[in-house]
Design a protein around this motif. Structure first.
Motif, PDB file in Angstrom:
ATOM      1  N   LEU A  79      15.139 -58.755  22.096  1.00 45.58           N
ATOM      2  CA  LEU A  79      16.258 -58.167  21.358  1.00 45.58           C
ATOM      3  C   LEU A  79      17.178 -59.245  20.793  1.00 45.58           C
ATOM      4  N   LEU A  80      17.440 -60.293  21.570  1.00 36.95           N
ATOM      5  CA  LEU A  80      18.267 -61.397  21.078  1.00 36.95           C
ATOM      6  C   LEU A  80      17.631 -62.068  19.860  1.00 36.95           C
ATOM      7  N   SER A  81      16.329 -62.308  19.938  1.00 31.63           N
ATOM      8  CA  SER A  81      15.633 -62.945  18.814  1.00 31.63           C
ATOM      9  C   SER A  81      15.695 -62.070  17.567  1.00 31.63           C
ATOM     10  N   PHE A  82      15.526 -60.772  17.757  1.00 33.04           N
ATOM     11  CA  PHE A  82      15.580 -59.842  16.620  1.00 33.04           C
ATOM     12  C   PHE A  82      16.971 -59.831  15.985  1.00 33.04           C
ATOM     13  N   LEU A  83      18.021 -59.789  16.825  1.00 36.21           N
ATOM     14  CA  LEU A  83      19.385 -59.767  16.300  1.00 36.21           C
ATOM     15  C   LEU A  83      19.712 -61.052  15.538  1.00 36.21           C
ATOM     16  N   LYS A  84      19.228 -62.175  16.057  1.00 35.05           N
ATOM     17  CA  LYS A  84      19.495 -63.460  15.389  1.00 35.05           C
ATOM     18  C   LYS A  84      18.835 -63.491  14.012  1.00 35.05           C
ATOM     19  N   VAL A  85      17.596 -62.977  13.921  1.00 35.76           N
ATOM     20  CA  VAL A  85      16.906 -62.934  12.623  1.00 35.76           C
ATOM     21  C   VAL A  85      17.630 -61.997  11.663  1.00 35.76           C
ATOM     22  N   MET A  86      18.083 -60.827  12.171  1.00 41.36           N
ATOM     23  CA  MET A  86      18.777 -59.869  11.310  1.00 41.36           C
ATOM     24  C   MET A  86      20.095 -60.439  10.793  1.00 41.36           C
ATOM     25  N   ILE A  87      20.836 -61.127  11.663  1.00 45.76           N
ATOM     26  CA  ILE A  87      22.104 -61.739  11.234  1.00 45.76           C
ATOM     27  C   ILE A  87      21.839 -62.811  10.175  1.00 45.76           C
ATOM     28  N   ALA A  88      20.755 -63.584  10.358  1.00 47.09           N
ATOM     29  CA  ALA A  88      20.413 -64.611   9.374  1.00 47.09           C
ATOM     30  C   ALA A  88      20.061 -63.987   8.028  1.00 47.09           C
ATOM     31  N   LEU A  89      19.313 -62.869   8.046  1.00 52.21           N
ATOM     32  CA  LEU A  89      18.940 -62.201   6.793  1.00 52.21           C
ATOM     33  C   LEU A  89      20.169 -61.633   6.090  1.00 52.21           C
ATOM     34  N   ILE A  90      21.075 -61.027   6.864  1.00 49.89           N
ATOM     35  CA  ILE A  90      22.289 -60.451   6.265  1.00 49.89           C
ATOM     36  C   ILE A  90      23.180 -61.552   5.683  1.00 49.89           C
ATOM     37  N   SER A  91      23.241 -62.688   6.368  1.00 45.25           N
ATOM     38  CA  SER A  91      24.049 -63.799   5.853  1.00 45.25           C
ATOM     39  C   SER A  91      23.472 -64.360   4.548  1.00 45.25           C
ATOM     40  N   LEU A  92      22.148 -64.249   4.372  1.00 44.62           N
ATOM     41  CA  LEU A  92      21.548 -64.678   3.104  1.00 44.62           C
ATOM     42  C   LEU A  92      21.853 -63.680   1.994  1.00 44.62           C
ATOM     43  N   ILE A  93      21.914 -62.396   2.358  1.00 43.49           N
ATOM     44  CA  ILE A  93      22.215 -61.373   1.354  1.00 43.49           C
ATOM     45  C   ILE A  93      23.677 -61.447   0.924  1.00 43.49           C
ATOM     46  N   VAL A  94      24.553 -61.748   1.900  1.00 45.55           N
ATOM     47  CA  VAL A  94      25.992 -61.863   1.603  1.00 45.55           C
ATOM     48  C   VAL A  94      26.419 -63.305   1.890  1.00 45.55           C
ATOM     49  N   PRO A  95      26.102 -64.250   1.027  1.00 47.32           N
ATOM     50  CA  PRO A  95      26.391 -65.665   1.311  1.00 47.32           C
ATOM     51  C   PRO A  95      27.876 -66.004   1.313  1.00 47.32           C
ATOM     52  N   SER A  96      28.710 -65.155   0.721  1.00 49.49           N
ATOM     53  CA  SER A  96      30.140 -65.462   0.646  1.00 49.49           C
ATOM     54  C   SER A  96      30.891 -65.125   1.925  1.00 49.49           C
ATOM     55  N   ASN A  97      30.228 -64.467   2.867  1.00 41.39           N
ATOM     56  CA  ASN A  97      30.892 -64.054   4.109  1.00 41.39           C
ATOM     57  C   ASN A  97      30.821 -65.187   5.124  1.00 41.39           C
ATOM     58  N   SER A  98      31.965 -65.828   5.375  1.00 39.90           N
ATOM     59  CA  SER A  98      31.989 -66.955   6.312  1.00 39.90           C
ATOM     60  C   SER A  98      31.839 -66.491   7.764  1.00 39.90           C
ATOM     61  N   SER A  99      32.261 -65.262   8.048  1.00 35.70           N
ATOM     62  CA  SER A  99      32.146 -64.752   9.418  1.00 35.70           C
ATOM     63  C   SER A  99      30.687 -64.615   9.831  1.00 35.70           C
ATOM     64  N   LEU A 100      29.835 -64.161   8.916  1.00 37.25           N
ATOM     65  CA  LEU A 100      28.407 -64.027   9.214  1.00 37.25           C
ATOM     66  C   LEU A 100      27.767 -65.391   9.450  1.00 37.25           C
ATOM     67  N   LYS A 101      28.183 -66.393   8.689  1.00 34.67           N
ATOM     68  CA  LYS A 101      27.631 -67.738   8.879  1.00 34.67           C
ATOM     69  C   LYS A 101      28.017 -68.288  10.250  1.00 34.67           C
ATOM     70  N   LEU A 102      29.275 -68.054  10.648  1.00 35.34           N
ATOM     71  CA  LEU A 102      29.729 -68.510  11.963  1.00 35.34           C
ATOM     72  C   LEU A 102      28.978 -67.787  13.072  1.00 35.34           C
ATOM     73  N   LEU A 103      28.784 -66.484  12.879  1.00 31.47           N
ATOM     74  CA  LEU A 103      28.064 -65.696  13.880  1.00 31.47           C
ATOM     75  C   LEU A 103      26.613 -66.145  13.992  1.00 31.47           C
ATOM     76  N   MET A 104      25.980 -66.434  12.861  1.00 35.00           N
ATOM     77  CA  MET A 104      24.586 -66.868  12.864  1.00 35.00           C
ATOM     78  C   MET A 104      24.429 -68.223  13.554  1.00 35.00           C
ATOM     79  N   ASN A 105      25.360 -69.150  13.296  1.00 32.93           N
ATOM     80  CA  ASN A 105      25.262 -70.494  13.863  1.00 32.93           C
ATOM     81  C   ASN A 105      25.492 -70.507  15.374  1.00 32.93           C
TER      82      ASN A 105
END
Length: 198
Positions: A48-74
């Motif tokens: 589940l952790l691996s799946f969530l990390k991949v999903m957050i990475a995909l969403i951050s690529l779709i919305v590149p202007s969102n700095s919160s998603l980038k911080l969450l992904m990292n």
């Protein structure tokens, strides 16, 4: 969280007011609760952790202007050990008791109850009742057998999670800058409003 937040809302704590890392800490705490509540094995939580990390990475690529998603992904952990270390959660320090779903009696530690094949609540609500028929045990079902594809496992119907008060206080007072942070909470001002200190 691993450290207390300062009164100015600094970036030291995951749950600081206005901190973008709040979402990360909340997700990790929920995942720990979800595993304990539904008895999910570590392998399932790792997937589940691996799946969530991949999903957050995909969403951050779709919305590149969102700095919160980038911080969450990292900062999102890729393993259970990393997540528990960052949250200061040690599963071995948490005691899990079997609780009767009917009378709420603690029937003993979960591992001991399961190993002894104790499936019924032994608590006698009225041991000194004048009528013999009322001096009986609760006998409610406290464990259930869950069947998987290749095996079956005995699990408690209801559990109560307990952590040592002494260990909790020790982990609290050993946090970084705990005393200065507490002084900051006491001296902060909210325009006459009553607020909590946590």
């Amino acid at each position: 969280c691993t450290s207390c937040s300062s009164p100015e809302g600094s970036k030291t704590g995951w749950f600081a007011s206005g901190d973008k890392q709040f979402h990360f800490g909340a997700i990790c705490l929920f995942l720990n609760y979800y595993q304990l509540k539904f008895h999910v094995p570590d392998r399932g939580m790792q997937l589940l952790l691996s799946f969530l990390k991949v999903m957050i990475a995909l969403i951050s690529l779709i919305v590149p202007s969102n700095s919160s998603l980038k911080l969450l992904m990292n900062q999102f952990p890729s393993s259970l050990n990393a997540m528990r270390t960052r949250l200061s959660v040690e599963q071995r320090e948490l005691l899990q008791y079997v609780m009767c779903p009917k009378c709420d009696t603690l029937c003993g530690e979960a591992k001991a109850v399961i190993l002894s094949n104790q499936n019924r609540c032994p608590h006698v609500p009225f041991p000194n009742h004048p009528h013999k028929s009322r001096r009986v045990a609760c006998q409610s079902l406290i464990c259930k057998v869950v069947k998987f594809s290749k095996m079956s496992k005995t699990l408690p119907q209801k559990t109560y999670i307990y952590s040592s008060i002494l260990k909790t206080i020790k982990s609290l007072i050993t946090r970084k800058n705990i005393y200065s942070n507490l002084d900051g909470w006491m001296s902060r001002s909210f325009n006459g409003k009553y607020v909590g200190i946590y």
